[in-house]
Design an enzyme around this catalytic site. Sequence first.
Site, PDB file in Angstrom:
ATOM      1  N   CYS A   1      31.311  53.936  79.310  1.00 46.56           N
ATOM      2  CA  CYS A   1      31.299  53.989  77.834  1.00 46.56           C
ATOM      3  C   CYS A   1      30.076  54.710  77.287  1.00 46.56           C
ATOM      4  O   CYS A   1      29.950  54.896  76.084  1.00 46.56           O
ATOM      5  CB  CYS A   1      31.339  52.572  77.290  1.00 46.56           C
ATOM      6  SG  CYS A   1      32.628  51.627  78.046  1.00 46.56           S
TER       7      CYS A   1
ATOM      8  N   HIS B   1      29.009  52.524  70.332  1.00 51.70           N
ATOM      9  CA  HIS B   1      30.231  52.393  71.128  1.00 51.70           C
ATOM     10  C   HIS B   1      31.067  51.268  70.518  1.00 51.70           C
ATOM     11  O   HIS B   1      30.527  50.184  70.230  1.00 51.70           O
ATOM     12  CB  HIS B   1      29.868  52.075  72.581  1.00 51.70           C
ATOM     13  CG  HIS B   1      31.039  51.665  73.409  1.00 51.70           C
ATOM     14  ND1 HIS B   1      32.248  52.346  73.394  1.00 51.70           N
ATOM     15  CD2 HIS B   1      31.181  50.652  74.291  1.00 51.70           C
ATOM     16  CE1 HIS B   1      33.082  51.747  74.225  1.00 51.70           C
ATOM     17  NE2 HIS B   1      32.461  50.709  74.769  1.00 51.70           N
TER      18      HIS B   1
ATOM     19  N   ASN C   1      38.802  49.467  72.257  1.00 46.07           N
ATOM     20  CA  ASN C   1      37.670  50.060  72.952  1.00 46.07           C
ATOM     21  C   ASN C   1      38.196  51.247  73.760  1.00 46.07           C
ATOM     22  O   ASN C   1      38.870  51.067  74.760  1.00 46.07           O
ATOM     23  CB  ASN C   1      37.056  48.990  73.858  1.00 46.07           C
ATOM     24  CG  ASN C   1      35.924  49.523  74.709  1.00 46.07           C
ATOM     25  OD1 ASN C   1      35.781  50.728  74.882  1.00 46.07           O
ATOM     26  ND2 ASN C   1      35.129  48.619  75.240  1.00 46.07           N
TER      27      ASN C   1
HETATM   28  O1  4VN Z   1      34.864  36.216  72.538  1.00 47.31           O
HETATM   29  C1  4VN Z   1      35.268  36.272  73.725  1.00 47.31           C
HETATM   30  O2  4VN Z   1      35.647  35.284  74.382  1.00 47.31           O
HETATM   31  C2  4VN Z   1      35.241  37.611  74.442  1.00 47.31           C
HETATM   32  C3  4VN Z   1      33.856  37.766  75.089  1.00 47.31           C
HETATM   33  C4  4VN Z   1      33.821  39.057  75.871  1.00 47.31           C
HETATM   34  N1  4VN Z   1      34.185  40.193  75.027  1.00 47.31           N
HETATM   35  C5  4VN Z   1      33.660  41.417  75.319  1.00 47.31           C
HETATM   36  C6  4VN Z   1      32.603  41.536  76.215  1.00 47.31           C
HETATM   37  C7  4VN Z   1      32.108  42.818  76.496  1.00 47.31           C
HETATM   38  C8  4VN Z   1      32.667  43.915  75.902  1.00 47.31           C
HETATM   39  C9  4VN Z   1      32.198  45.260  76.228  1.00 47.31           C
HETATM   40  C10 4VN Z   1      33.003  46.093  76.995  1.00 47.31           C
HETATM   41  C11 4VN Z   1      32.567  47.360  77.361  1.00 47.31           C
HETATM   42  C12 4VN Z   1      33.412  48.224  78.212  1.00 47.31           C
HETATM   43  O3  4VN Z   1      33.677  49.379  77.485  1.00 47.31           O
HETATM   44  C13 4VN Z   1      31.326  47.849  76.910  1.00 47.31           C
HETATM   45  C14 4VN Z   1      30.518  47.035  76.141  1.00 47.31           C
HETATM   46  C15 4VN Z   1      30.952  45.739  75.808  1.00 47.31           C
HETATM   47 CL1  4VN Z   1      29.915  44.736  74.874  1.00 47.31          CL
HETATM   48  C16 4VN Z   1      33.714  43.738  75.001  1.00 47.31           C
HETATM   49  N2  4VN Z   1      34.177  42.501  74.726  1.00 47.31           N
HETATM   50  C17 4VN Z   1      35.428  40.083  74.254  1.00 47.31           C
HETATM   51  C18 4VN Z   1      35.492  38.765  73.475  1.00 47.31           C
END
Ligand code: 4VN
Length: 307
Positions: free
Chosen positions: A112, A234, A264
């Site tokens: 990313c 991002h 994403n």
């Molecule tokens: O609230 C919850 O239980 C969940 C907790 C986990 N979450 C996440 C965690 C990490 C990412 C993420 C992914 C990438 C990859 O491109 C880069 C950067 C990030 Cl910060 C996106 N979402 C979703 C909600």
Amino acid sequence: GFTKIQAAAHAVPERIMTNDDLSLIMETSDEWIRSRTGIRQRHIVSENETTSDLATEVAKKLLEKSGFTAESVDFIIIATMTAESVMPSSAAKVQSNIGAINAFAYDLTAACSGFVFALSQADKLIGSGAYHRGIVIGAESMSKVLDWSDRSTAVLFGDGAGGVLLDDSGESPLVLSEKLQTDGSRAEKLTCSPMSQDFLKMDGRAIFDFAVRDVPKNIVEVVGDNEVDYFLLHQANERILDKMAKKLGQPREKFLQNLQNYGNTSAASIPLLLSEMMENGTVYQGQSLLITGFGGGLTWGSMLLHI
Ligand SMILES: O=C(O)C1CCN(c2ccc(-c3cc(CO)ccc3Cl)cn2)CC1
């Protein structure tokens, strides 16, 4: 002269999958996805649509918008983690598809952070005086590398592409400062190896914490005491944008956001956001923009741009 962004463009597949569509094929809900991520829908490539196809669409739009010929392009860099083939690269296919006969072309993988890493490289190719015009695209078909049985990741990602056409006509520097970083010791927290049938896996808690702890430090170092009109981070998660604004003591509305419509899109997320915001007049020449990528590697990096 200095590197100048002559045009920005984006392309997304036609097919839209809403959160409700996803709730029909896995244990999830629109309420959960929206409250935890901010995402409402994402675009998904069709069966025979590839990352190179999306990138080609962006490249054609960049030539159209800028009025420059394909023959005048010296290089093409595609930031992607979802190239349909390693050899030939997506960039080589784009080079052929648009007829950029004088361009050298390669793919760059930094998950990313890919677009930021690629833009930094392109700026140096031009700044060195060795090359004069180039195309930098972030393009992903994430839907092809997801584990659709893992609801914790399958609901987060989308497909799309965005990019910029650069040349050396700038009267003043495009890049005021930058800092690109990597921490391979945390590589296992976010992985994807389609070659060995390993689809996308993420330690969500670890990556969320990484984003909230390490990334702000990088941004503070790159911004210094410069004024920033907009932060183009991002587009991973709405709650991360909320936390970043608080940590940096900046107004939330400076943190531009379109993840609600695309999910994403990994390396495509920043150029897709930049292109949309230039098209709707939010972002325009003369502004100072901070772009920041963060993700697998782990990689992260920011550039302070005076566009
Ligand atoms: O609230 C919850 O239980 C969940 C907790 C986990 N979450 C996440 C965690 C990490 C990412 C993420 C992914 C990438 C990859 O491109 C880069 C950067 C990030 Cl910060 C996106 N979402 C979703 C909600």
